[in-house]
Each structure stands twice: as structure tokens, then as C-alpha cells.
Design a protein around this motif. Sequence first.
Motif, PDB file in Angstrom:
ATOM      1  N   THR A 139       7.382  49.537 -37.995  1.00  0.00           N
ATOM      2  CA  THR A 139       7.571  48.089 -37.941  1.00  0.00           C
ATOM      3  C   THR A 139       6.991  47.618 -36.619  1.00  0.00           C
ATOM      4  OG1 THR A 139       9.593  48.219 -39.255  1.00  0.00           O
ATOM      5  CG2 THR A 139       9.227  46.212 -37.991  1.00  0.00           C
ATOM      6  N   PHE A 140       6.030  46.704 -36.708  1.00  0.00           N
ATOM      7  CA  PHE A 140       5.315  46.246 -35.513  1.00  0.00           C
ATOM      8  C   PHE A 140       5.845  44.904 -35.023  1.00  0.00           C
ATOM      9  CE2 PHE A 140       1.680  49.021 -34.843  1.00  0.00           C
ATOM     10  CZ  PHE A 140       1.650  49.749 -36.012  1.00  0.00           C
ATOM     11  N   GLY A 141       5.784  44.732 -33.707  1.00  0.00           N
ATOM     12  CA  GLY A 141       5.986  43.423 -33.129  1.00  0.00           C
ATOM     13  C   GLY A 141       4.700  42.611 -33.214  1.00  0.00           C
ATOM     14  N   ALA A 142       4.785  41.349 -32.782  1.00  0.00           N
ATOM     15  CA  ALA A 142       3.630  40.452 -32.851  1.00  0.00           C
ATOM     16  C   ALA A 142       2.619  40.708 -31.742  1.00  0.00           C
ATOM     17  CB  ALA A 142       4.088  39.003 -32.810  1.00  0.00           C
ATOM     18  N   GLY A 143       3.036  41.492 -30.746  1.00  0.00           N
ATOM     19  CA  GLY A 143       2.092  41.867 -29.701  1.00  0.00           C
ATOM     20  C   GLY A 143       2.188  41.018 -28.453  1.00  0.00           C
ATOM     21  N   SER A 144       1.715  41.586 -27.360  1.00  0.00           N
ATOM     22  CA  SER A 144       1.562  40.877 -26.090  1.00  0.00           C
ATOM     23  C   SER A 144       0.078  40.898 -25.749  1.00  0.00           C
ATOM     24  CB  SER A 144       2.348  41.572 -24.971  1.00  0.00           C
ATOM     25  OG  SER A 144       3.739  41.484 -25.185  1.00  0.00           O
ATOM     26  N   ARG A 145      -0.494  39.712 -25.636  1.00  0.00           N
ATOM     27  CA  ARG A 145      -1.930  39.651 -25.333  1.00  0.00           C
ATOM     28  C   ARG A 145      -2.115  39.612 -23.828  1.00  0.00           C
ATOM     29  NH1 ARG A 145      -6.098  39.425 -28.261  1.00  0.00           N
ATOM     30  NH2 ARG A 145      -4.935  38.851 -30.134  1.00  0.00           N
ATOM     31  N   LEU A 146      -2.747  40.635 -23.306  1.00  0.00           N
ATOM     32  CA  LEU A 146      -2.919  40.806 -21.862  1.00  0.00           C
ATOM     33  C   LEU A 146      -4.352  40.497 -21.458  1.00  0.00           C
ATOM     34  CD1 LEU A 146      -1.951  41.885 -19.069  1.00  0.00           C
ATOM     35  CD2 LEU A 146      -2.695  44.140 -19.836  1.00  0.00           C
ATOM     36  N   THR A 147      -4.479  39.687 -20.428  1.00  0.00           N
ATOM     37  CA  THR A 147      -5.784  39.402 -19.827  1.00  0.00           C
ATOM     38  C   THR A 147      -5.732  39.814 -18.364  1.00  0.00           C
ATOM     39  OG1 THR A 147      -6.141  37.532 -21.304  1.00  0.00           O
ATOM     40  CG2 THR A 147      -7.529  37.661 -19.332  1.00  0.00           C
ATOM     41  N   VAL A 148      -6.634  40.684 -17.966  1.00  0.00           N
ATOM     42  CA  VAL A 148      -6.714  41.149 -16.584  1.00  0.00           C
ATOM     43  C   VAL A 148      -7.935  40.514 -15.928  1.00  0.00           C
ATOM     44  CG1 VAL A 148      -6.848  43.139 -15.054  1.00  0.00           C
ATOM     45  CG2 VAL A 148      -5.647  43.325 -17.246  1.00  0.00           C
ATOM     46  N   LEU A 149      -7.705  39.777 -14.858  1.00  0.00           N
ATOM     47  CA  LEU A 149      -8.806  39.081 -14.178  1.00  0.00           C
ATOM     48  C   LEU A 149      -9.355  39.891 -13.021  1.00  0.00           C
ATOM     49  CD1 LEU A 149      -7.272  35.500 -14.154  1.00  0.00           C
ATOM     50  CD2 LEU A 149      -8.873  36.481 -15.814  1.00  0.00           C
TER      51      LEU A 149
END
Lengths: 112, 114
Positions: B104-114
Motif C-alpha cells: 500500500t503506497f502513500g501519495a509521495g513526497s516530491r523533493l526538489t534539491v537546489l
Amino acid sequence: AQSVTQLGSHVSVSEGALVLLRCNYSSSVPPYLFWYVQYPNQGLQLLLKYTSAATLVKGINGFEAEFKKSETSFHLTKPSAHMSDAAEYFCAVDNAGNMLTFGGGTRLMVKP
Amino acid sequence: DTEVTQTPKHLVMGMTNKKSLKCEQHMGHRAMYWYKQKAKKPPELMFVYSYEKLSINESVPSRFSPECPNSSLLNLHLHALQPEDSALYLCASSQSGAGANVLTFGAGSRLTVL
């Protein structure tokens, strides 16, 4: 390790047409196989799974898949596509009980 | 409760920052997972915890540090990340490590590294 290959990174069908998404596995023993769907900006949702109980597996949203050992395939089908079926579809195999390995994915587009 | 909840949904961080991604489930599942998903690619397994112990580490760089404080929580600590680490990080859980594991998956965390 077992693996799956999805043929066709993009599939386009008209609304109401048959959906066929292809998946082939490589395994020397009967594998556990899955189809997951991913809608934009969401996680993955299980459509159906094969665990050797029956070769024709019915899932959610009218999808089904047939396990064919002779062809090492587990293709996903739906008789009539809806616009809401547009998404990314992943075939996956369970490696060693704790590792789910995914195929490359197939993006399904549904034309009105 | 049949959900896996991930926070935050979006995270932007610099290469010198320290941040954490969090994941929670209340389904009584005893296996929890972190996957990394780049755009237009399938999810790639990073870590597996089974009964709160790290059982699989897929050769992930040490700038990613997982933690499983209890059977319901899974964290991913981030430090000194690189721009190529930008991706969708998916948490998942399953009942156990045996048999056909339905994740069962979560919706996710979208990570942006600058």
C-alpha cells in the motif's frame, strides 16, 4: 533476481476500445505478479495480483490479467476504455518476499 | 484506516540543509518501504524495514538515512543532498515479508534539491 518487461512505453486507445498492456516476466519458478496504476501526482494503487491460485485474475475498475506460463506473460486487459483510465501502469514481480521490482511502465492515453 | 500518509507533500531544500520525510500507517503492517521515483521512470527500492529492523538497503548513499521509530512510523532523513536526488519519494507498507506482498503506497513526497 526476477524481472518484468513491459512492451510499449505508451499506448493510445479510443474511449470504448479494448485496452491491452503487455508484461513479460523472467523467472524459473512461478512468480508473484502484480499490476499497479499511478495517476498523476499520486502514489501507486494495486489493480490486481497473481499468486498461482487462478490464471485469470480479476481486479478493480474492470481490469483483468491472464497468467500464461508458456508465454511467460501477464498482460493486462480491459474490454472498454474510459477516459478515467488514463494513467501510468506498472507491472511488478515480488522478489524474495520483500522486494517488489517494477517494469518500466506504460502510459495509457485514452482519446475521446 | 487503509492509508499510508506521507508528509510533507512537497519539499524544497538546498544542498546543505537537513530535512526529513515522514510516513505513517495504522494498518498493522510490519514491513515498510522507501522507494525513489524519477520522472517517467518506475519506482526504485531504497530501503525495507521488517518488524522495525532494516532488512534491505539497496546500496543507497549515506546522505539518505532511514529510521523506523515504531511499527507505524518510517522516516527518511536527508542531508547534503545533490540536485540529482530530486524525485518523488514513495513510502509503502505491507503485512509482512512473506508470501505475495501487496504494498500500500502513500501519495509521495516530491523533493526538489537546489
